[in-house]
Design a protein around this motif. Structure first.
Motif, mmCIF file in Angstrom:
data_model
loop_
_atom_site.group_PDB
_atom_site.id
_atom_site.type_symbol
_atom_site.label_atom_id
_atom_site.label_comp_id
_atom_site.label_asym_id
_atom_site.label_seq_id
_atom_site.Cartn_x
_atom_site.Cartn_y
_atom_site.Cartn_z
ATOM 1 N N ALA A 185 -9.027 7.699 2.903
ATOM 2 C CA ALA A 185 -9.714 8.412 3.986
ATOM 3 C C ALA A 185 -11.064 8.944 3.511
ATOM 4 C CB ALA A 185 -8.835 9.555 4.489
ATOM 5 N N TRP A 186 -11.092 9.491 2.309
ATOM 6 C CA TRP A 186 -12.355 10.000 1.762
ATOM 7 C C TRP A 186 -13.350 8.858 1.540
ATOM 8 C CZ3 TRP A 186 -14.703 8.815 -2.928
ATOM 9 C CH2 TRP A 186 -15.808 9.603 -3.274
ATOM 10 N N ARG A 189 -14.820 7.549 4.847
ATOM 11 C CA ARG A 189 -15.839 8.430 5.417
ATOM 12 C C ARG A 189 -17.138 8.360 4.616
ATOM 13 N NH1 ARG A 189 -11.212 10.978 7.291
ATOM 14 N NH2 ARG A 189 -11.402 11.660 9.462
ATOM 15 N N ASP A 194 -15.236 5.977 10.297
ATOM 16 C CA ASP A 194 -14.484 7.144 10.753
ATOM 17 C C ASP A 194 -13.701 6.763 12.003
ATOM 18 O OD1 ASP A 194 -13.560 9.686 10.673
ATOM 19 O OD2 ASP A 194 -15.375 10.644 11.446
ATOM 20 N N PRO A 197 -11.139 10.349 13.604
ATOM 21 C CA PRO A 197 -11.803 11.577 13.149
ATOM 22 C C PRO A 197 -10.842 12.733 12.870
ATOM 23 C CG PRO A 197 -12.940 10.614 15.026
ATOM 24 C CD PRO A 197 -11.671 9.863 14.882
ATOM 25 N N ASP A 200 -7.749 13.623 8.686
ATOM 26 C CA ASP A 200 -8.454 13.883 7.440
ATOM 27 C C ASP A 200 -7.441 14.072 6.312
ATOM 28 O OD1 ASP A 200 -7.310 16.248 8.203
ATOM 29 O OD2 ASP A 200 -9.180 17.359 8.376
#
Length: 233
Positions: A185-186, A189, A194, A197, A200
């Motif tokens: 996920a990091w 992004r 994304d 959204p 996270d």
């Protein structure tokens, strides 16, 4: 120690279960013994490997707790710790260095490692109230499951009672997927992707904790049923 001797040793430690019935388990036994051979030649003691595995797990948990891209290297370190966790038993078998103290130290180290992995997921979730509650619940379920098993064995049950969905490999896998999902996920992004959204790192870590609680509860119920059937009335 030959392959068949390694299988036989693993079977004796796991209530007569035959590792050859599972591709994954038999492969794990072979990997553990292959990693143990160079250590045996160098005279490394199994207890040293046991303690090292816990320390490496602590490093993995610390890295994961940093967030951002750190869960990805934490995943690699966690897998290394999991391998070490199997090597100590193989090393004891190859060197004949198994001891009563080792039989106490090994499960203690496993439980510390289990709790460290859960703590890392809670940290990734930002120590939010829900995540803390889930982490505590998963930790308690893990400790209860192992407590029921050990108490039942003292009471006369032979073997593990039942191989549940919340054994040591499952705990490592859930933590690993949690680390992997947070790392991906990091990275996504950072790359400008994304797609979701609202999803996270805290959300993904919390999801991993939900899975841990669900599997822990299912595993405990399964074991209780098996213990009730195994022990005389």
């Amino acid at each position: 120690m030959s392959r068949e001797e390694a299988y036989a040793h693993w079977s004796r430690l796991h209530g007569g279960l035959d590792p050859r019935t599972s591709f994954w388990v038999s492969g794990w036994v072979r990997l553990s013994h292959a990693c143990a051979r160079p250590l045996a030649r160098r005279g490394v003691r199994p207890d040293t490997v046991t303690v090292t595995a816990v320390l490496v797990t602590a490093v993995a948990a610390g890295l994961a707790a940093l967030g951002d891209g750190w869960p990805l290297p934490a995943l690699v370190v966690l897998v290394g710790a999991a391998v070490l966790d199997g090597v100590d038993g193989a090393l004891a078998a190859q060197t004949g260095a198994a001891s009563r103290w080792g039989s106490v130290l090994d499960p203690l180290a496993d439980r510390v490692a289990d709790l460290l992995a859960l703590l890392a997921l809670v940290a990734l979730a930002g120590f939010a109230g829900l995540a803390v509650a889930l982490g505590v619940a998963a930790g308690l379920l893990t400790l209860l499951l192992e407590s029921v098993r050990s108490t039942a064995q003292v009471a006369g049950m032979t073997g593990p009672g039942a191989v549940t969905v919340w054994e040591r490999p499952s705990r490592v896998i859930v933590a690993s997927f949690g680390f992997l999902a947070c790392g991906i996920a990091w990275a996504a992004r950072r790359s400008g992707v994304d797609l979701l959204p609202a999803v996270d790192q805290p959300a993904l870590a919390t999801t991993a904790l939900v899975v841990a609680v669900a599997l822990g509860a299912a595993g405990l119920v399964r074991l209780l049923v098996a213990v009730r059937r195994a022990l005389p009335r």
